[in-house]
Write an enzyme that holds these catalytic residues in place. Structure first.
Site, short mmCIF file in Angstrom:
data_model
loop_
_atom_site.label_atom_id
_atom_site.label_comp_id
_atom_site.label_asym_id
_atom_site.label_seq_id
_atom_site.Cartn_x
_atom_site.Cartn_y
_atom_site.Cartn_z
N ARG A 113 0.70 -1.14 0.18
CA ARG A 113 -0.02 -0.03 -0.17
C ARG A 113 0.68 1.17 0.18
NH1 ARG A 113 -3.96 -0.41 3.88
NH2 ARG A 113 -4.66 -1.74 2.07
N TYR A 114 2.01 1.26 0.69
CA TYR A 114 2.54 2.48 1.08
C TYR A 114 4.03 2.24 0.05
CZ TYR A 114 -0.15 3.03 5.24
OH TYR A 114 -1.05 3.06 5.88
N ARG A 117 7.20 -0.24 1.77
CA ARG A 117 7.04 -1.19 2.73
C ARG A 117 5.82 -2.12 2.28
NH1 ARG A 117 5.79 3.85 4.18
NH2 ARG A 117 3.99 4.26 5.73
N CYS A 126 -2.84 -17.93 16.07
CA CYS A 126 -2.37 -17.02 17.03
C CYS A 126 -2.28 -18.11 18.20
CB CYS A 126 -3.48 -15.89 17.21
SG CYS A 126 -3.24 -14.62 15.96
N CYS A 130 -8.10 -12.79 19.24
CA CYS A 130 -8.79 -11.72 19.86
C CYS A 130 -9.78 -11.15 19.21
CB CYS A 130 -7.75 -10.20 19.47
SG CYS A 130 -6.02 -10.40 19.87
N CYS A 133 -10.35 -8.94 16.30
CA CYS A 133 -9.33 -9.08 15.11
C CYS A 133 -9.82 -8.34 13.73
CB CYS A 133 -9.15 -10.35 14.96
SG CYS A 133 -7.95 -10.93 13.60
N ARG A 135 -8.48 -8.93 11.09
CA ARG A 135 -8.35 -9.72 9.81
C ARG A 135 -9.17 -11.24 10.17
NH1 ARG A 135 -2.49 -8.87 9.76
NH2 ARG A 135 -2.94 -6.66 8.69
N ASP A 294 -11.25 -1.14 13.68
CA ASP A 294 -11.67 -0.98 12.23
C ASP A 294 -13.10 -1.38 12.22
OD1 ASP A 294 -9.37 -0.45 11.18
OD2 ASP A 294 -8.31 -2.37 11.15
N ASP A 331 -7.10 3.58 10.44
CA ASP A 331 -6.85 2.84 9.22
C ASP A 331 -8.32 2.84 8.44
OD1 ASP A 331 -5.17 1.39 7.29
OD2 ASP A 331 -4.40 -0.01 8.89
N LYS A 338 -3.30 4.43 6.88
CA LYS A 338 -3.45 4.99 8.27
C LYS A 338 -3.54 6.53 8.42
CE LYS A 338 -0.94 1.08 10.13
NZ LYS A 338 -0.59 0.22 9.15
C1 LIG Z 1 0.05 -0.40 8.68
C2 LIG Z 1 0.68 -1.13 7.51
C3 LIG Z 1 2.05 -0.90 7.04
C4 LIG Z 1 3.07 -0.38 7.94
O1 LIG Z 1 2.55 1.15 8.26
P1 LIG Z 1 3.69 2.00 9.31
O2 LIG Z 1 2.81 3.27 9.37
O3 LIG Z 1 4.86 2.14 8.41
O4 LIG Z 1 3.65 1.23 10.44
C5 LIG Z 1 2.41 -1.20 5.76
N1 LIG Z 1 1.58 -2.02 4.87
C6 LIG Z 1 0.25 -1.95 5.44
C7 LIG Z 1 -0.82 -2.53 4.37
C8 LIG Z 1 -0.18 -1.65 6.71
O5 LIG Z 1 -1.57 -1.81 6.95
#
Ligand SMILES: *Cc1c(COP(=O)(O)O)cnc(C)c1O
Length: 438
Positions: A113-114, A117, A126, A130, A133, A135, A294, A331, A338
């Site tokens: 997404r980002y 990362r 798990c 939880c 959860c 997911r 969420d 989120d 986020k």
């Molecule tokens: C939360 C998340 C991350 C990591 O986000 P950070 O703000 O860097 O901690 C990376 N990918 C996805 C899809 C996420 O939901």
């Protein structure tokens, strides 16, 4: 905390066995019969446990179950681990995949997404499931872990995408894998030269702290930098065992963060959150995110108004050490990622003054330097070498005047919409010019 030998089910369990993480995994409580040996189940919990079968797994480690108040159904540990009847309710806005993790997935179990990362889901298992959860669509059903084939596909994508520097392992709980499987995944990731940081999201320090063995710490240490985010939601979870587990990870050089989920009836209180963050920093864990709950199916009863998170930050910022204040984030549903939400500290601005308020409510004015911003991107080596900025940062640095919603693009595709030359070429979120049909 009660002694496990007080519970007839575990009367003959020696401490060495109790502290064996695999014993804790094997002996998770799953049924009404099992749970009722530790707590006095309410009719709503009994209905919840029965109806959870086939929808979202129930499983509680004996260790975590002992943290529960046997007589108080509103016990914060119990609310997180024992289903209630309302879990079957579907709220008006509930979604199966609220964060669009599946839609934003270039390979199975991988979400990108980002810009730099990715999120890799390595297991469905798990130690404790939880009830909140996010997911639940994936977790707990088969307790399987990522297949060799799926892992290779994810590694192929990461290898072919040099922009990715940070891989976040999640699931399920990655630390429910054996040391050797984890070692294998970490080794394969470390072979990729552009991977700088590996992160693991785990709740083991909370629900099965015995998992943090010296052998696990040695395994992690081989692959540094490895960061861990854990998931404490309430101060009662910071038992001596949990604190010791965090200490072993910190001693192995793993920087520790904590992600709390804001849950109605569990931790929707500035004073609970204040004691939580204080206990965390004593355990060498830095509060990282406080998440708004969420919109996953069945979580409606846990949701609080967004303003509750702002109120909590108001109770923390200024009142506790700065590094004990997490960032409150939503989120965003639909894969918006986020989004931080915070109290407002900037009250007003003119070109010469910014008016701010502090946590006490004192209003101060900060005089701006008369020379304004003198940074020159043309002479800054870092600016020269950087790729075009994405997102809103791009609006601040490039000439483009707007980021337009997809809908705009479609309207402009209509032949009757004439574009004049003095309208700047719109850009999409990553800075590429949008093509227009003639
Ligand atoms: C939360 C998340 C991350 C990591 O986000 P950070 O703000 O860097 O901690 C990376 N990918 C996805 C899809 C996420 O939901």
């Amino acid at each position: 905390m009660r002694d496990h030998r007080e519970i007839s089910l575990w009367r003959d369990v020696p401490s060495e066995l109790w502290q064996d993480w695999r014993w804790q995994m094997r002996n998770r409580l799953r049924t009404c019969d099992e749970l009722s040996q530790v707590i006095n189940l309410t009719p709503s919990e009994i209905a919840g446990i029965k109806q959870a079968r086939g929808t979202f797994a129930v499983g509680v480690t004996p260790y975590y179950a002992l943290l529960m108040d046997p007589d108080d159904a509103q016990c914060p540990v119990r609310l997180q681990a024992v289903p209630v009847e309302q879990e079957a309710n579907r709220g008006t806005y509930d979604l199966i995949d609220p964060l669009h993790e599946d839609a934003d997935s270039p390979a199975p179990f991988l979400t990108h997404r980002y810009p730099d990362r990715v999120l890799l889901l390595v297991t469905e298992m798990c130690a404790t499931y939880c009830r909140h959860c996010t997911r639940r669509r994936l977790v707990g059903a088969k307790e399987g872990c990522i297949t060799k084939d799926a892992l290779e596909q994810a590694l192929d994508y990461i290898r072919a995408t040099p922009a990715v520097r940070d891989v976040l392992l999640s699931g399920g709980d990655p630390l429910s894998l054996s040391d050797s499987r984890l070692d294998y995944i970490l080794t394969r990731l470390r072979e990729i030269p552009h991977i700088e940081v590996i992160r693991i999201g785990t709740r083991m320090p909370v629900t099965n702290p015995f998992r943090i063995t010296p052998e696990l710490c040695e395994t992690l240490r081989k692959h540094h930098p490895v960061w861990i985010n854990t998931h404490f939601n309430h101060p009662v979870e910071l038992t001596p065992e949990a604190v010791a587990a965090c200490g072993r990870l910190a001693d192995a050089g793993v920087p520790l963060g904590n992600q709390t989920v804001l849950l109605r009836g569990v931790n929707d209180c500035g004073n609970i959150q204040k004691s939580l963050v204080r206990a965390l920093i004593k355990a060498r864990v830095r509060p990282y995110y406080l998440y708004q709950c969420d919109l996953s199916e069945g979580l409606e009863r846990f949701r609080t108004p967004l303003s509750k998170g702002i109120e909590i930050i108001e109770h923390l910022r200024g009142h506790v050490s700065g590094f004990a204040v997490p960032t409150f984030v939503v989120d965003a549903p639909g894969g918006g990622g986020k989004i931080p939400v915070s109290p407002n500290y900037v009250l007003s601005q003119s070109p010469s003054k910014t008016v701010l308020r502090n946590y006490e409510g004192r209003i101060v004015s900060y005089p701006e330097p008369e020379w304004g911003d003198t940074h020159d991107p043309k002479t800054c080596r870092y600016c020269q070498e950087a790729a075009p900025q994405q997102g809103v940062a791009g609006l601040l640095t490039r000439g483009s005047p707007l980021i337009e919603p997809e809908m705009y693009h479609r309207v402009s595709d209509r032949p009757e919409v004439m574009l004049t030359d003095n309208i700047q070429q719109p850009v999409c979120h990553n800075g590429c010019p949008k093509e227009r049909k003639q």
